[in-house]
Each structure stands twice: as C-alpha cells, then as structure tokens.
Design an enzyme around this catalytic site. Structure first.
Site, PDB file in Angstrom:
ATOM      1  N   GLY A   1       0.778  -1.227   0.000  1.00  0.00           N
ATOM      2  CA  GLY A   1       0.000   0.000   0.000  1.00  0.00           C
ATOM      3  C   GLY A   1       0.806   1.272   0.000  1.00  0.00           C
ATOM      4  O   GLY A   1       0.242   2.370  -0.033  1.00  0.00           O
TER       5      GLY A   1
ATOM      6  N   HIS B   1      13.501  15.233  -0.391  1.00  0.00           N
ATOM      7  CA  HIS B   1      13.193  15.467   1.023  1.00  0.00           C
ATOM      8  C   HIS B   1      14.282  14.981   1.980  1.00  0.00           C
ATOM      9  O   HIS B   1      14.313  15.406   3.138  1.00  0.00           O
ATOM     10  CB  HIS B   1      11.878  14.778   1.406  1.00  0.00           C
ATOM     11  CG  HIS B   1      10.675  15.324   0.712  1.00  0.00           C
ATOM     12  ND1 HIS B   1      10.336  16.662   0.735  1.00  0.00           N
ATOM     13  CD2 HIS B   1       9.721  14.698  -0.048  1.00  0.00           C
ATOM     14  CE1 HIS B   1       9.227  16.845   0.036  1.00  0.00           C
ATOM     15  NE2 HIS B   1       8.838  15.678  -0.456  1.00  0.00           N
TER      16      HIS B   1
END
Length: 205
Positions: free
Chosen positions: A13, A127
């Site tokens: 997921g 990031h």
C-alpha cells in the site's frame, strides 16, 4: 537505465513504487525513443560519494537495517526518521546506492561534456536530509548531483516542480550563493509544511 530498481518493494500500500521507473524505461524502448539517446546503467554510489552530504552514522544505519533486525534499532529508527513514511525493506541500502549513483553519474556526464541533458528516472529524492529520511526519501541524490556539478561549474540553479516543497535540497544549500533553489509547490497545511515565500536563504545564500 535504472536496472534492478523496479524489483524493489517498500511496503504493502505504500505510494512510492520503484516499479514506475521500470515502466518508464519500457515506454522509452517501445516508442523507440532509445534511438535518440544513450542509455547507461548507473553505478552503485559508494559510501564516500554519499558521505559528501550524508553523515557517516546515518549511512551506517541505512546499510545495517533490515526488516529482520529493525526492532534492535528502535532508538536509531526514531533518530533517523525511518519507520512509517520511510519504511525498512529488503534492499534499502542498495536502492539508495542506485538512485544516488544515477544522479552522480549524470552530473559527471554533464561535467565532461558527454551529454547536454541527463535524466535519472529513479532520482528526485528531494526530502532527504543530511541525517534523516523524509517523505519516502532516504538519500538526496539531487544534492549529491549538484555537489558533483559544483566541481566544474561556478553556480547551479535547481528547479523543483512538485506538489511538495523541495525542502531537503533548499536546506542543504541555504547558506551558499553557489546554488539557487527554485521550488514550485503547494504551500500551507501540506507536507512538508515549509517553503514560505519569505524563505530566501541566509548569510551568503
């Protein structure tokens, strides 16, 4: 060419899917675009290459951590922000090496005049910080690529078109006038919550 990257799987997921780079490569082949470009397999970035930006203790942690031993490193998991958005998975360090190696190699091609444009389909991990994972990013291939470019070029402009602010790259070069970061992103109550119009650098930056 991203090679083994499509075989990696972060977590069930999880929105970060390395298989996308393989799909991109297959599209290039099927449309015949490969005839208009040169395709290279990236090298595995070395510890020395990645330590140009990332701390040694953080790289050591990424090298050692596995799904089987992660519970022995609970303190380090918290310290390096690894666990939820940035899960532990098999081949984590290898994926970091390939993503970083592709951008470093691309920058080297540009530096040596062997390419006008270089693309790393598995890169753009904007990031990641010096000693911290964030936003699905473990190593900052962009910072490493820019550091390679700075060996030859006096200045670099980094343009980031993403719904998320390119915070890791901005932070890395916030106090230098040799790199200008330009980020187009959604600002407000949205990850990572940085990237205000008033953030224009510090000191020489």
């Amino acid at each position: 060419h991203t090679g083994a990257i499509p075989t990696f799987h972060l977590a069930a997921g999880h929105p970060m899917k390395p298989i996308r780079s393989g799909m991109t490569h297959n599209l290039i082949l099927n449309y015949g675009l490969y005839r208009k470009m040169e395709i290279y397999r990236p090298h595995y970035a070395t510890d020395d290459e990645m330590s140009r930006f990332h701390s040694d203790d953080y790289l050591n942690f990424l090298r050692l951590i596995t799904p089987e031993n992660m519970f022995e490193y609970s303190r380090q998991l918290h310290r390096f922000n690894v666990g939820e958005d940035c899960p532990v998975f098999d081949g984590l360090y290898e994926l970091c090496q390939l993503a970083a190696g592709g951008s470093i190699a691309g920058a080297m091609k540009l530096n040596h005049g062997q390419a006008d444009i270089a693309i790393n389909w598995a890169g753009g991990l904007h990031h990641a910080k010096k000693s911290e994972a964030a936003g699905f990013c473990y190593v900052n291939d962009i910072v490493l690529g820019i550091l390679e470019l700075l060996k030859v070029h006096e200045r670099v402009v980094y343009i980031d078109c993403d719904i998320h602010h390119g915070d890791g790259v901005e932070e890395a070069f916030y106090t230098t006038d040799r790199v200008m970061t330009v980020s187009f992103h959604k600002f407000g109550e949205y990850f990572p919550g940085t990237g205000d119009l008033r953030d224009i650098g510090a000191q020489e930056g």
